[in-house]
Design an enzyme around this catalytic site. Structure first.
Site, mmCIF file in Angstrom:
data_model
loop_
_atom_site.group_PDB
_atom_site.id
_atom_site.type_symbol
_atom_site.label_atom_id
_atom_site.label_comp_id
_atom_site.label_asym_id
_atom_site.label_seq_id
_atom_site.Cartn_x
_atom_site.Cartn_y
_atom_site.Cartn_z
ATOM 1 C CG HIS A 1 -2.308 -4.311 12.812
ATOM 2 N ND1 HIS A 1 -3.467 -4.491 12.087
ATOM 3 C CD2 HIS A 1 -2.614 -4.587 14.098
ATOM 4 C CE1 HIS A 1 -4.438 -4.884 12.907
ATOM 5 N NE2 HIS A 1 -3.949 -4.937 14.126
ATOM 6 N NE ARG B 1 -4.880 -0.785 -1.534
ATOM 7 C CZ ARG B 1 -4.400 -0.760 -0.296
ATOM 8 N NH1 ARG B 1 -3.957 -1.861 0.271
ATOM 9 N NH2 ARG B 1 -4.360 0.365 0.387
ATOM 10 N NE ARG B 2 -2.093 2.151 -1.995
ATOM 11 C CZ ARG B 2 -1.249 1.990 -0.990
ATOM 12 N NH1 ARG B 2 -0.275 1.114 -1.088
ATOM 13 N NH2 ARG B 2 -1.358 2.709 0.107
ATOM 14 C CG HIS C 1 -10.791 -4.590 5.953
ATOM 15 N ND1 HIS C 1 -11.483 -5.145 7.009
ATOM 16 C CD2 HIS C 1 -9.590 -4.214 6.464
ATOM 17 C CE1 HIS C 1 -10.741 -5.130 8.095
ATOM 18 N NE2 HIS C 1 -9.588 -4.555 7.793
ATOM 19 C CG PHE C 2 -8.723 0.630 4.158
ATOM 20 C CD1 PHE C 2 -7.840 -0.105 3.386
ATOM 21 C CD2 PHE C 2 -9.056 1.903 3.730
ATOM 22 C CE1 PHE C 2 -7.302 0.417 2.222
ATOM 23 C CE2 PHE C 2 -8.540 2.422 2.565
ATOM 24 C CZ PHE C 2 -7.660 1.676 1.812
ATOM 25 C CG HIS C 3 -13.105 3.235 2.353
ATOM 26 N ND1 HIS C 3 -12.048 2.764 1.617
ATOM 27 C CD2 HIS C 3 -13.045 4.583 2.270
ATOM 28 C CE1 HIS C 3 -11.399 3.787 1.082
ATOM 29 N NE2 HIS C 3 -11.973 4.894 1.455
ATOM 30 C CE1 TYR D 1 -7.346 -3.689 15.641
ATOM 31 C CE2 TYR D 1 -5.433 -4.761 16.577
ATOM 32 C CZ TYR D 1 -6.605 -4.816 15.847
ATOM 33 O OH TYR D 1 -7.032 -6.024 15.348
#
Ligand code: HAS
Ligand code: CU
Length: 536
Positions: A212, A426-427, A363-365, A216
């Site tokens: 995590h 995913r994956r 979300h992470f893209h 950041y």
């Protein structure tokens, strides 16, 4: 300013990883849309591992090392210091990167970027990844040495704001990467066959303790440009030196004790620890909202200086013809959506619905691909000319590139989020599931994802062409600093904000509060050591 070649070396490795990693991303979207069939050298899980490592680890770490070195060296000029330590860092990072990348492409490490055990890669992958991390520690050490040398002639002064932001981000990165360093102490001997098995649950906890804060570390690399360089583009001072320092200290403290929000579905971690880390995760809203406030106040101040008032006039008065500025604002807009998606993920019970689905990938893209990658690309149109003294090859290509990226990432991420809500995992390389009706509902969104991926690829080509054109451009430009001045009449920030040793102790104390329980409970259970396996 010395160190230009060192900074450029970091950026060149970052751009190379970015260009190659995005090609693999496009191939994955076409494969999941059943538009192409991957196989042989282009095994899906090999490409997915390469895509994640090259973009999420290599591109980001080298770019942030480059822009942070610029921040430290530019704001704390110390002519006498050599760049030897910085170059040692670069070589260690680069050798590690090449080792890991070659191992992946040779088909000996299809373990995805999270390299979860019991999937077992070749030792050279883990050793290469470890060298990348150790090299980044040497970058941090270089900053500390630089600050020490600068302090000789600036006794008792605060770190200049750009150096403060870069140093706090690397301090957080150092504390976070201790987790993955400990994890490697399990994985490397295990991959060499020196140990019979590995404690999978513990390696996952070490990874997410690091995983995590990793995100950041990325966003603070972008915030360095948002807080420090955007005001310069708008010809106004930094909104508030003190607020910026408080926000960065907030991220330092709130990045580390929250990794279990990636493990809500993991067995072996009691619910109360997951709930505690949910609360700690949601506290990050505070420095995030502080950032949104400070940035819009900066936009407002620049509009007022032009006699413009009111939301619409403020927005209209911004320099939309400036590709760097436009790209960064588009990145901010993507972050608003990504941030709220993060709140969904952090909501313990709702995460059950989205975990391990394409929602998380969406979300992470929109977070890594939005505020992080788009900011890095956009600010490169200022950094590369400033470091090479060569004018940007084409402002129009740059404007086209940032809009293409914004459109492509918006479309791709939206389609991924919707696929995830429809249950798409995913994956997984083949989501046709032999024609099942539920899977059929995913297909239109998989096609739209691929459409977004194609637009992104056009954007990547535009970026690479523009950077190469700039490096070959004979037109010269000046190299004044890209960082804005802090406000002349602002009361100096409390000296306590610069007490980084104190804030380190507070950060470690928060980690102990968040993790002592789960770790102790883990070791009170029976530990099963997995021998490991390869699925490729
Ligand atoms: Fe996340 C999964 C929760 C932010 C990246 N995230 C991931 C993964 C990645 C990632 C890579 O709680 C997947 C890892 C994997 O492979 O499994 N994320 C959050 C939360 C935030 C958040 C609460 N994530 C990010 C950022 C990333 C990133 C930033 C990359 C840079 N994320 C999660 C959770 C999971 C997760 C769970 C696990 C899901 C699962 O099940 O696996 C927060 O930082 C969000 C802060 C933002 C807000 C919303 C308010 C919005 C504001 C707007 C700010 C706007 C600004 C711009 C500053 C609280 C305040 C100014 C705008 C102007 C126009 C002026
Ligand atoms: Cu997280």
């Amino acid at each position: 300013m010395n160190g230009r070649r060192l900074m450029l070396a970091h950026f060149y490795v970052a751009f190379a990883a970015f260009a190659v990693g995005t090609i693999f991303g496009l191939l994955q979207t076409l494969s999941r849309a059943s538009a192409i069939t991957l196989g042989g050298f282009f095994d899906y899980y090999k490409l997915l591992t390469a895509h994640g490592v090259l973009l999420a680890i290599v591109f980001t770490t080298f770019f942030i090392a480059g822009i942070s070195t610029y921040a430290v060296y530019d704001s704390m000029p110390v002519k006498s210091r050599s760049t030897n330590v910085g170059w040692i860092a670069w070589w260690v990072m680069t050798i590690g990167t090449v080792m890991a990348a070659v191992t992946i492409l040779a088909g000996n490490a299809s373990v995805l970027y999270t390299f979860y055990a019991p999937l077992k890669a070749s030792p050279t992958f883990y050793i290469g990844a470890t060298l990348l991390i150790v090299g980044s520690w040497i970058v941090f050490f270089d900053f500390l040495l630089h600050a020490k040398a600068w302090r000789v002639t600036h006794r008792g002064e605060r770190l200049p704001l750009p150096a403060f932001m870069a140093t706090v981000n690397f301090l957080m990165w150092f504390l976070a990467t201790l987790g993955v360093a400990v994890e490697m102490l399990y994985l490397i001997p295990w991959s060499l066959g020196w140990t019979q098995g590995v404690d999978v649950a513990m390696t996952r906890m070490y990874f997410w303790y690091f995983g995590h804060p990793l995100v950041y570390f990325w966003i603070l690399g972008a915030y360095l440009a948002w807080y420090g360089m955007v005001p310069k583009m708008l010809k106004v001072p930094v909104f508030s030196d003190a607020l910026t320092r408080v926000a960065f200290i907030g991220f330092l403290l709130l990045s580390l004790p929250v990794g279990i929000h990636h493990q809500f579905s993991d067995p072996g971690i009691a619910g109360q620890w997951k709930l505690l880390q949910t609360f700690l995760t949601l506290l990050v809203v505070v420095p995030s909202l502080m950032t949104a406030y400070a940035l819009f106040a900066t936009f407002e101040e620049s509009a007022f200086a032009k006699g413009q008032r009111g939301f619409v006039n403020i927005v209209k008065s911004l320099p939309w013809n400036d590709a760097s500025f436009t790209g960064i604002v588009l990145a901010m807009i993507l972050f608003i959506f990504g941030g709220f998606g993060g709140i969904v993920n952090a909501s313990y019970s709702i995460d059950r619905v989205v975990h391990n689905t394409m929602w998380v990938v969406g979300h992470f893209h929109i977070t890594v691909g939005g505020p992080v990658a788009l900011t890095f690309l956009a600010i490169s149109y200022r950094l590369i000319p400033a470091l090479t003294g060569r004018a940007l090859w084409s402002e129009n290509w740059a404007k086209a590139q940032v809009w293409l990226w914004f459109i492509g990432m918006s479309v791709m991420s939206l389609a991924m989020h919707i696929q995830g809500l429809l249950g798409a995992p995913r994956r997984v390389s083949d989501i046709a599931y032999y024609g099942s009706s539920e899977a059929a509902a995913w297909h239109p969104w998989a096609l739209l994802t691929a459409g977004g991926g194609i637009v992104l690829m056009l954007s990547v080509v535009a970026f690479v062409v523009n950077i190469i054109g700039t490096l070959r451009n004979d037109e010269r430009v000046g190299s004044e600093t890209l960082f804005a001045e802090t406000r002349a009449n602002e009361a100096p920030p409390p000296m306590g904000l610069d007490r980084l040793k104190f804030w380190t102790v507070v950060a470690v104390a928060l980690v102990i509060i968040a993790y002592a329980g789960p770790v102790m409970e883990h070791y009170q259970q029976h530990i099963y050591l997995a021998p490991g396996m390869r699925t490729w």
